[in-house]
Design a protein around this motif. Structure first.
Motif, PDB file in Angstrom:
ATOM      1  N   VAL A   1      20.768  24.329   8.745  1.00  0.00           N
ATOM      2  CA  VAL A   1      21.522  23.095   8.496  1.00  0.00           C
ATOM      3  C   VAL A   1      20.971  21.976   9.373  1.00  0.00           C
ATOM      4  N   GLY A   2      20.671  20.839   8.759  1.00  0.00           N
ATOM      5  CA  GLY A   2      20.049  19.737   9.497  1.00  0.00           C
ATOM      6  C   GLY A   2      18.627  20.126   9.851  1.00  0.00           C
ATOM      7  N   ALA A   3      17.890  20.545   8.838  1.00  0.00           N
ATOM      8  CA  ALA A   3      16.585  21.203   9.053  1.00  0.00           C
ATOM      9  C   ALA A   3      15.483  20.251   9.496  1.00  0.00           C
ATOM     10  N   GLY A   4      15.745  18.935   9.476  1.00  0.00           N
ATOM     11  CA  GLY A   4      14.696  18.000   9.882  1.00  0.00           C
ATOM     12  C   GLY A   4      13.512  18.088   8.950  1.00  0.00           C
ATOM     13  N   ASP A   5      12.317  18.223   9.521  1.00  0.00           N
ATOM     14  CA  ASP A   5      11.114  18.294   8.671  1.00  0.00           C
ATOM     15  C   ASP A   5      10.746  19.728   8.315  1.00  0.00           C
ATOM     16  N   GLY A   6      11.593  20.680   8.695  1.00  0.00           N
ATOM     17  CA  GLY A   6      11.355  22.078   8.312  1.00  0.00           C
ATOM     18  C   GLY A   6      10.509  22.853   9.304  1.00  0.00           C
ATOM     19  N   PHE A   7      10.260  22.272  10.478  1.00  0.00           N
ATOM     20  CA  PHE A   7       9.433  22.920  11.516  1.00  0.00           C
ATOM     21  C   PHE A   7       9.941  24.329  11.811  1.00  0.00           C
ATOM     22  N   THR A   8      11.240  24.444  12.087  1.00  0.00           N
ATOM     23  CA  THR A   8      11.807  25.745  12.480  1.00  0.00           C
ATOM     24  C   THR A   8      11.934  26.666  11.275  1.00  0.00           C
ATOM     25  N   ALA A   9      12.387  26.100  10.154  1.00  0.00           N
ATOM     26  CA  ALA A   9      12.593  26.925   8.949  1.00  0.00           C
ATOM     27  C   ALA A   9      11.282  27.595   8.518  1.00  0.00           C
ATOM     28  N   GLU A  10      10.201  26.857   8.624  1.00  0.00           N
ATOM     29  CA  GLU A  10       8.910  27.442   8.216  1.00  0.00           C
ATOM     30  C   GLU A  10       8.552  28.632   9.107  1.00  0.00           C
ATOM     31  N   ARG A  11       8.827  28.483  10.408  1.00  0.00           N
ATOM     32  CA  ARG A  11       8.468  29.555  11.343  1.00  0.00           C
ATOM     33  C   ARG A  11       9.378  30.774  11.218  1.00  0.00           C
ATOM     34  N   LEU A  12      10.586  30.589  10.682  1.00  0.00           N
ATOM     35  CA  LEU A  12      11.519  31.722  10.558  1.00  0.00           C
ATOM     36  C   LEU A  12      11.461  32.382   9.184  1.00  0.00           C
ATOM     37  N   THR A  13      10.662  31.815   8.292  1.00  0.00           N
ATOM     38  CA  THR A  13      10.492  32.410   6.969  1.00  0.00           C
ATOM     39  C   THR A  13       9.585  33.633   7.101  1.00  0.00           C
ATOM     40  N   ARG A  14      10.039  34.739   6.502  1.00  0.00           N
ATOM     41  CA  ARG A  14       9.228  35.970   6.535  1.00  0.00           C
ATOM     42  C   ARG A  14       9.239  36.569   5.139  1.00  0.00           C
ATOM     43  N   GLN A  15       8.441  37.596   4.983  1.00  0.00           N
ATOM     44  CA  GLN A  15       8.410  38.240   3.673  1.00  0.00           C
ATOM     45  C   GLN A  15       9.804  38.730   3.259  1.00  0.00           C
ATOM     46  N   ASP A  16      10.585  39.189   4.257  1.00  0.00           N
ATOM     47  CA  ASP A  16      11.913  39.722   3.945  1.00  0.00           C
ATOM     48  C   ASP A  16      13.031  38.721   4.247  1.00  0.00           C
ATOM     49  N   ARG A  17      12.668  37.449   4.486  1.00  0.00           N
ATOM     50  CA  ARG A  17      13.701  36.449   4.772  1.00  0.00           C
ATOM     51  C   ARG A  17      13.341  35.103   4.160  1.00  0.00           C
ATOM     52  N   THR A  18      14.258  34.580   3.354  1.00  0.00           N
ATOM     53  CA  THR A  18      14.099  33.235   2.795  1.00  0.00           C
ATOM     54  C   THR A  18      15.004  32.289   3.577  1.00  0.00           C
ATOM     55  N   VAL A  19      14.458  31.151   3.990  1.00  0.00           N
ATOM     56  CA  VAL A  19      15.274  30.149   4.677  1.00  0.00           C
ATOM     57  C   VAL A  19      15.497  28.970   3.731  1.00  0.00           C
ATOM     58  N   VAL A  20      16.765  28.650   3.480  1.00  0.00           N
ATOM     59  CA  VAL A  20      17.105  27.470   2.687  1.00  0.00           C
ATOM     60  C   VAL A  20      17.322  26.315   3.671  1.00  0.00           C
ATOM     61  N   ALA A  21      16.519  25.273   3.516  1.00  0.00           N
ATOM     62  CA  ALA A  21      16.537  24.148   4.460  1.00  0.00           C
ATOM     63  C   ALA A  21      17.405  23.025   3.892  1.00  0.00           C
ATOM     64  N   VAL A  22      18.537  22.766   4.567  1.00  0.00           N
ATOM     65  CA  VAL A  22      19.443  21.690   4.146  1.00  0.00           C
ATOM     66  C   VAL A  22      19.226  20.482   5.037  1.00  0.00           C
ATOM     67  N   GLU A  23      18.955  19.356   4.436  1.00  0.00           N
ATOM     68  CA  GLU A  23      18.680  18.140   5.208  1.00  0.00           C
ATOM     69  C   GLU A  23      19.152  16.937   4.368  1.00  0.00           C
ATOM     70  N   PRO A  24      19.999  16.066   4.947  1.00  0.00           N
ATOM     71  CA  PRO A  24      20.498  14.944   4.150  1.00  0.00           C
ATOM     72  C   PRO A  24      19.534  13.761   4.042  1.00  0.00           C
ATOM     73  N   ALA A  25      18.671  13.563   5.041  1.00  0.00           N
ATOM     74  CA  ALA A  25      17.845  12.351   5.072  1.00  0.00           C
ATOM     75  C   ALA A  25      16.538  12.598   4.322  1.00  0.00           C
ATOM     76  N   SER A  26      16.325  11.849   3.218  1.00  0.00           N
ATOM     77  CA  SER A  26      15.124  12.101   2.415  1.00  0.00           C
ATOM     78  C   SER A  26      13.858  11.860   3.234  1.00  0.00           C
ATOM     79  N   GLY A  27      13.907  10.900   4.177  1.00  0.00           N
ATOM     80  CA  GLY A  27      12.723  10.610   4.997  1.00  0.00           C
ATOM     81  C   GLY A  27      12.337  11.751   5.922  1.00  0.00           C
ATOM     82  N   MET A  28      13.254  12.684   6.168  1.00  0.00           N
ATOM     83  CA  MET A  28      12.944  13.819   7.046  1.00  0.00           C
ATOM     84  C   MET A  28      12.301  14.972   6.288  1.00  0.00           C
TER      85      MET A  28
END
Ligand SMILES: C[S@@+](CC[C@H](N)C(=O)[O-])C[C@H]1O[C@@H](n2cnc3c(N)ncnc32)[C@H](O)[C@@H]1O
Length: 211
Positions: free
Chosen positions: A44-71
């Protein structure tokens, strides 16, 4: 509470300096990786997805929620959903766990009650809810003229136990340090340190499930 404006949407290059420097050793991502389950998890509040990308694994999907389109950085291979923490467009118990890193959950000055209720609703009962924020008592937060740390008692009252992660802000160059630290804190002199101690509070809770 609605969307909190964030400078990164207007200045992505400055945000990139911040993201690379903060927690340079990656200790927060490492700990989140240990605590998050496999399956589908929410950032939640994923920003540019820096963390979500690093926590994505073959056995884990991360859904990145971010309200600001510029982010939103669509170049990152993530599932992006443009939404607010307070009104998540997902069904009850849709996720196995959720986290927010330095997002909207500041416990000083903002009331995250609605967002917390949404985390409990959308994460299955017993799934981890993980909130990373500044903890204070370090060289980085000492540069601020006001308190920019989370209120640990706020999280304790809501059943979140704190973990302390001792990490650092480490800039690649003095120029990078000067740009970001001046932006945040005003005049820091011509030669600011490129390495600053930095303490992160990881507040660890469990979902009660939908009420
Ligand atoms: C400090 S940034 C952190 C971004 C990311 N989590 C990270 O660790 O790099 C805060 C983010 O929260 C987003 N935000 C602001 N208001 C929000 C809200 N009401 N719900 C969800 N996210 C919000 C901002 O747009 C921004 O991307």
């Amino acid at each position: 509470m609605s969307v909190i404006p964030f400078y990164g949407a207007e200045h992505p290059e400055l945000f990139a300096i911040e993201r690379a420097a903060m927690d340079r050793p990656g200790l927060v991502v490492d700990r989140l990786n240990e605590l998050l389950p496999r399956g589908i998890v929410l950032d939640v509040g994923a920003g540019d997805g820096f963390t979500a990308e690093r926590l994505t694994r073959q056995d884990r999907t991360v859904v990145a929620v971010e309200p600001a389109s510029g982010m939103i950085d669509r170049a990152r291979p993530l599932t992006w959903v443009q939404a607010d923490a307070e009104e998540l467009p997902f069904g009850d118990g849709a996720f196995q766990g959720a986290y927010a890193t330095w997002a909207y959950f500041f416990s000083r000055g903002f009331d995250p009650a609605l967002g917390i209720a949404e985390l409990h609703r959308t994460v299955r009962s017993g799934g981890p809810l993980l909130i990373a924020e500044n903890l204070g008592g370090d060289e980085f937060c000492a540069l601020a003229s006001s308190d920019i740390s989370a209120d640990a008692t706020f999280w304790a009252r809501r059943g979140f136990r704190p973990e302390i992660i001792e990490t650092e802000f480490a800039f690649e160059t003095t120029e990078d340090a000067l740009r970001l630290l001046t932006f945040y804190f005003g005049d820091v002199g011509p030669n600011p340190p490129t390495r600053l101690s930095y303490r992160v509070g990881l507040f660890v809770g469990r979902s009660r499930g939908p009420n």
